[in-house]
Design a protein around this motif. Sequence first.
Motif, PDB file in Angstrom:
ATOM      1  N   UNK A   1       0.840  -1.201   0.000  1.00  0.00           N
ATOM      2  CA  UNK A   1       0.000   0.000   0.000  1.00  0.00           C
ATOM      3  C   UNK A   1       0.870   1.244   0.000  1.00  0.00           C
ATOM      4  N   UNK A   2       1.892   1.254   0.856  1.00  0.00           N
ATOM      5  CA  UNK A   2       2.776   2.422   0.930  1.00  0.00           C
ATOM      6  C   UNK A   2       3.502   2.663  -0.387  1.00  0.00           C
ATOM      7  N   UNK A   3       3.908   1.580  -1.055  1.00  0.00           N
ATOM      8  CA  UNK A   3       4.649   1.718  -2.317  1.00  0.00           C
ATOM      9  C   UNK A   3       3.716   2.079  -3.475  1.00  0.00           C
ATOM     10  N   UNK A   4       2.650   1.288  -3.655  1.00  0.00           N
ATOM     11  CA  UNK A   4       1.778   1.476  -4.823  1.00  0.00           C
ATOM     12  C   UNK A   4       0.930   2.743  -4.759  1.00  0.00           C
ATOM     13  N   UNK A   5       0.365   3.014  -3.585  1.00  0.00           N
ATOM     14  CA  UNK A   5      -0.546   4.151  -3.463  1.00  0.00           C
ATOM     15  C   UNK A   5       0.124   5.401  -2.893  1.00  0.00           C
ATOM     16  N   UNK A   6       1.247   5.192  -2.206  1.00  0.00           N
ATOM     17  CA  UNK A   6       1.938   6.335  -1.627  1.00  0.00           C
ATOM     18  C   UNK A   6       3.144   6.776  -2.425  1.00  0.00           C
ATOM     19  N   UNK A   7       4.153   5.929  -2.472  1.00  0.00           N
ATOM     20  CA  UNK A   7       5.413   6.274  -3.138  1.00  0.00           C
ATOM     21  C   UNK A   7       5.231   6.496  -4.637  1.00  0.00           C
ATOM     22  N   UNK A   8       4.602   5.544  -5.326  1.00  0.00           N
ATOM     23  CA  UNK A   8       4.467   5.651  -6.780  1.00  0.00           C
ATOM     24  C   UNK A   8       3.547   6.796  -7.218  1.00  0.00           C
ATOM     25  N   UNK A   9       2.629   7.180  -6.372  1.00  0.00           N
ATOM     26  CA  UNK A   9       1.684   8.249  -6.728  1.00  0.00           C
ATOM     27  C   UNK A   9       1.990   9.555  -5.995  1.00  0.00           C
ATOM     28  N   UNK A  10       3.135   9.585  -5.327  1.00  0.00           N
ATOM     29  CA  UNK A  10       3.562  10.795  -4.605  1.00  0.00           C
ATOM     30  C   UNK A  10       2.503  11.259  -3.609  1.00  0.00           C
ATOM     31  N   UNK A  11       1.864  10.290  -2.954  1.00  0.00           N
ATOM     32  CA  UNK A  11       0.828  10.603  -1.971  1.00  0.00           C
ATOM     33  C   UNK A  11       1.430  10.432  -0.577  1.00  0.00           C
ATOM     34  N   UNK A  12       1.873  11.543   0.004  1.00  0.00           N
ATOM     35  CA  UNK A  12       2.561  11.488   1.291  1.00  0.00           C
ATOM     36  C   UNK A  12       1.621  11.023   2.408  1.00  0.00           C
ATOM     37  N   UNK A  13       0.345  11.371   2.322  1.00  0.00           N
ATOM     38  CA  UNK A  13      -0.613  11.010   3.365  1.00  0.00           C
ATOM     39  C   UNK A  13      -0.713   9.502   3.542  1.00  0.00           C
ATOM     40  N   UNK A  14      -0.812   8.790   2.425  1.00  0.00           N
ATOM     41  CA  UNK A  14      -0.946   7.334   2.491  1.00  0.00           C
ATOM     42  C   UNK A  14       0.333   6.716   3.067  1.00  0.00           C
ATOM     43  N   UNK A  15       1.472   7.210   2.638  1.00  0.00           N
ATOM     44  CA  UNK A  15       2.738   6.701   3.182  1.00  0.00           C
ATOM     45  C   UNK A  15       2.808   6.941   4.678  1.00  0.00           C
ATOM     46  N   UNK A  16       2.382   8.123   5.115  1.00  0.00           N
ATOM     47  CA  UNK A  16       2.429   8.459   6.540  1.00  0.00           C
ATOM     48  C   UNK A  16       1.516   7.555   7.351  1.00  0.00           C
ATOM     49  N   UNK A  17       0.298   7.321   6.856  1.00  0.00           N
ATOM     50  CA  UNK A  17      -0.641   6.448   7.567  1.00  0.00           C
ATOM     51  C   UNK A  17      -0.086   5.029   7.664  1.00  0.00           C
TER      52      UNK A  17
END
Length: 217
Positions: A173-189
């Motif tokens: 989830x952190x990689x596909x939805x956060x890192x790859x999409x530059x979504x800091x919120x998802x990575x943080x959660x």
Amino acid sequence: MLSPEVWAQSLWETLYMVIVSTAVSYVIGLPLGLLLVVTDKEGIRPMPVVNAVVGVIVNILRSIPFLILAVMITPLTRAIAGRAIGTTAMIVPLTVAAAPYVARMVESSIKEVPFGVIEAAQSMGASPWQIVRKVLVPEAKPSLMVGGAISIVTILGYSAMAGFIGGGGLGTVAVNYGYNRYNFEIMLVAVIIIVVVVQIFQTCGMWLARHLDKRNR
């Protein structure tokens, strides 16, 4: 932001990978750690050749970074799990990476047992197997529990890294939805959830260690 169902599923996948991998790692790592202690030159059954061979294998596996190891043993993963990616498949490389680590943790814990206790058991005619089963393991329980808590946290870290190679769970989830999409919120959660899980495992492990420590009774 992702739905609660996605977070719940990813958390379940992470816990599944970590708990199963830890259990299998201890099935392999505990006997290896005991073997390293027993066959040591100062052990109850010195076997220098066996100790050296097992020690080298453990050290080599511990030296390989997890992501590289996971890619290297892809044929083994596919042979055991039927596929090379996915939550269940990642249990194979997680176990291969963690078992040597567990073996060294077990070795360190067992070596904390006072030699006088071992000598007393030997003087009463206890066999090496009896010493291992009735003296070494019981006496080292608190330290083994602390090592178990550290090991499960380490495996949890490996499982997060497995997200880069399709391992599923919070790492994916952190990689596909956060890192790859530059979504800091998802990575943080994802990071916050992992930290909370780490704290829970660590707290439970330390509580069990204190509960099993005869000095606290």
